[in-house]
Write a protein that holds these residues in place. Sequence first.
Motif, PDB file in Angstrom:
ATOM      1  N   GLY A   1       0.741  -1.215  -0.115  1.00  0.00           N
ATOM      2  CA  GLY A   1      -0.022  -0.257  -0.033  1.00  0.00           C
ATOM      3  C   GLY A   1       0.724   1.345  -0.034  1.00  0.00           C
ATOM      4  N   GLN A   2       0.304   2.502   0.697  1.00  0.00           N
ATOM      5  CA  GLN A   2       0.947   3.643   0.387  1.00  0.00           C
ATOM      6  C   GLN A   2       2.188   3.654   1.263  1.00  0.00           C
ATOM      7  N   LEU A   3       2.120   2.822   2.368  1.00  0.00           N
ATOM      8  CA  LEU A   3       3.393   2.778   3.333  1.00  0.00           C
ATOM      9  C   LEU A   3       4.692   2.395   2.633  1.00  0.00           C
ATOM     10  N   ALA A   4       4.321   1.481   1.988  1.00  0.00           N
ATOM     11  CA  ALA A   4       5.523   0.598   1.283  1.00  0.00           C
ATOM     12  C   ALA A   4       6.009   1.527   0.268  1.00  0.00           C
ATOM     13  N   ARG A   5       4.893   2.128  -0.355  1.00  0.00           N
ATOM     14  CA  ARG A   5       5.392   2.926  -1.696  1.00  0.00           C
ATOM     15  C   ARG A   5       5.894   4.304  -1.133  1.00  0.00           C
ATOM     16  N   MET A   6       5.601   4.651   0.082  1.00  0.00           N
ATOM     17  CA  MET A   6       6.443   6.075   0.305  1.00  0.00           C
ATOM     18  C   MET A   6       7.650   5.893   0.968  1.00  0.00           C
ATOM     19  N   SER A   7       8.172   4.586   1.103  1.00  0.00           N
ATOM     20  CA  SER A   7       9.375   3.935   1.799  1.00  0.00           C
ATOM     21  C   SER A   7      10.230   4.029   0.567  1.00  0.00           C
ATOM     22  N   ALA A   8       9.753   4.111  -0.698  1.00  0.00           N
ATOM     23  CA  ALA A   8      10.766   4.078  -1.757  1.00  0.00           C
ATOM     24  C   ALA A   8      11.863   4.937  -2.147  1.00  0.00           C
ATOM     25  N   ALA A   9      11.371   6.457  -1.761  1.00  0.00           N
ATOM     26  CA  ALA A   9      12.302   7.547  -1.934  1.00  0.00           C
ATOM     27  C   ALA A   9      13.428   7.361  -0.844  1.00  0.00           C
TER      28      ALA A   9
ATOM     29  N   ALA B   1      11.787  -4.947  -1.523  1.00  0.00           N
ATOM     30  CA  ALA B   1      11.057  -5.960  -2.122  1.00  0.00           C
ATOM     31  C   ALA B   1       9.499  -5.825  -1.305  1.00  0.00           C
ATOM     32  N   VAL B   2       8.347  -6.044  -2.370  1.00  0.00           N
ATOM     33  CA  VAL B   2       6.978  -5.934  -1.804  1.00  0.00           C
ATOM     34  C   VAL B   2       6.572  -7.417  -2.350  1.00  0.00           C
ATOM     35  N   LEU B   3       5.472  -7.839  -1.369  1.00  0.00           N
ATOM     36  CA  LEU B   3       4.419  -8.774  -1.819  1.00  0.00           C
ATOM     37  C   LEU B   3       3.238  -8.063  -1.837  1.00  0.00           C
ATOM     38  N   ALA B   4       2.909  -8.037  -2.894  1.00  0.00           N
ATOM     39  CA  ALA B   4       1.497  -7.088  -3.221  1.00  0.00           C
ATOM     40  C   ALA B   4       0.409  -8.113  -3.459  1.00  0.00           C
ATOM     41  N   ASN B   5      -0.919  -7.856  -2.944  1.00  0.00           N
ATOM     42  CA  ASN B   5      -2.095  -8.666  -3.419  1.00  0.00           C
ATOM     43  C   ASN B   5      -2.038  -8.223  -4.737  1.00  0.00           C
ATOM     44  N   ARG B   6      -2.228  -7.292  -5.504  1.00  0.00           N
ATOM     45  CA  ARG B   6      -2.493  -6.942  -6.810  1.00  0.00           C
ATOM     46  C   ARG B   6      -1.475  -6.113  -7.555  1.00  0.00           C
ATOM     47  N   SER B   7      -1.500  -6.343  -8.644  1.00  0.00           N
ATOM     48  CA  SER B   7      -0.249  -5.399  -9.579  1.00  0.00           C
ATOM     49  C   SER B   7      -0.603  -3.749  -9.566  1.00  0.00           C
ATOM     50  N   ASP B   8      -1.768  -3.556  -9.283  1.00  0.00           N
ATOM     51  CA  ASP B   8      -2.120  -2.125  -9.227  1.00  0.00           C
ATOM     52  C   ASP B   8      -1.958  -1.539  -7.681  1.00  0.00           C
ATOM     53  N   ASP B   9      -1.480  -2.230  -6.701  1.00  0.00           N
ATOM     54  CA  ASP B   9      -1.333  -1.800  -5.315  1.00  0.00           C
ATOM     55  C   ASP B   9      -0.285  -0.518  -5.537  1.00  0.00           C
TER      56      ASP B   9
ATOM     57  N   ALA C   1       3.326  -1.499  -5.463  1.00  0.00           N
ATOM     58  CA  ALA C   1       3.560  -2.223  -6.826  1.00  0.00           C
ATOM     59  C   ALA C   1       3.745  -1.229  -8.018  1.00  0.00           C
ATOM     60  N   GLN C   2       3.042  -0.152  -7.884  1.00  0.00           N
ATOM     61  CA  GLN C   2       3.110   0.776  -9.285  1.00  0.00           C
ATOM     62  C   GLN C   2       4.555   1.524  -9.006  1.00  0.00           C
ATOM     63  N   ALA C   3       5.102   1.510  -7.865  1.00  0.00           N
ATOM     64  CA  ALA C   3       6.394   2.380  -7.419  1.00  0.00           C
ATOM     65  C   ALA C   3       7.653   1.685  -7.409  1.00  0.00           C
ATOM     66  N   LEU C   4       7.819   0.414  -7.014  1.00  0.00           N
ATOM     67  CA  LEU C   4       8.791  -0.106  -7.025  1.00  0.00           C
ATOM     68  C   LEU C   4       9.124  -1.281  -8.067  1.00  0.00           C
TER      69      LEU C   4
END
Length: 346
Positions: free
Chosen positions: A14-22, A32-40, A43-46
């Motif tokens: 979700g957004q918490l993993a996403r905002m860890s990317a920067a 690395a992320v384990l995503a439920n869906r490819s549009d999580d 998953a869009q950012a990493l």
Amino acid sequence: MRNDRADVGFIGAGQLARMSAAPASALDLRLAVLANRSDDGAAQALPDVTIGDPDDPVAVEALAARCDVLTFDHELVDPDLLERLEEKGYVVRPSSGVMRLSQSKRQQRERFAALGLPVPAFCVVELDSDVAGFVEQVGFPLIVKADRGGYDGRGVWQVDTNDELLEVMVGLRRRGITPVLEERVSLDRELAMQIARRPSGETRTYPLVETVQVDGMLRELIAPAPGGERLQAEAERIVETIAADAGVVGMLAVEFFESNGELLINEIATRPHNSGHFSIEGAQTSQFEQHLRAVLDLPLGSTALTAPWAVTVNIVGGLAGDLTRTHLERALQIEGAHLHLYGKEA
Ligand code: ADP
């Protein structure tokens, strides 16, 4: 052969993993992320995304096996599964025990009360005979909570009569969930404080912040909480006590009620939290960088604010047309404002 090792594996994208990317990029850490869906969101950012269920032991272990540390974007992971991974020697931070605590409102109430920390009057309902005495003590209206499985206010009900109370409890028990009854606290306002903790026990606390919740969801936040100096030391004592007692590693957020000028603990989250988004630009070290530092046992950063005040406005739901190019441009024209979009649908 591609080296597919990662420094940190996130369960949930979700957004918490996403905002860890920067911050991960800045520190040259591979996530690395384990995503439920490819549009999580994440998953869009990493680049390193595996699609799988957080309850699938094979998928979770496969992620653990190629990461130095396993951590979490959400609390929807089976603690028994995490405990088995710990037994096999994988590094899980926060631990299965901490995840168990963060998933259970009952455990939180019981544990914090046992530590002598301030919590609302509560009653864990195991037998029907538990109820009458408590209702007599606190009266209606009162609050019923699902021990587990709720978030964003789903799983919290205010009931005004015995019939309503019975109805909610029957519904919960049918799903095998223990009801926790609470006095309805008279709220001056809601507050939160975050703390980061390393495995060694080193900690850093963030300033006490004021949160405005609408329909159980964070709508606005002010850091530091106006007039909160009076409560800062007590809040620090509480978050330090909880973090040390549970052995938290990573970020911990404690949500408080301020009631008649006193702090009462509402609940905790053992991960980056929406009460800490202000820290991305508003603090020397963001909660996302701090979480990565803590779970990797790296020195923690300063939590001092970068400005006298920081505020967050959470834009939730709305209509699909709410985030057009025109709106985006208008938001970006506000001096000193920063926009964070999660890649979620409106
Ligand atoms: P969730 O886990 O879904 O976020 P919370 O336990 O934080 O649910 O409750 C959601 C909201 O309900 C809180 O932000 C608060 O406004 C209100 N609330 C919860 N417990 C009480 C209580 N004991 N007294 C008064 N209001 C409460």
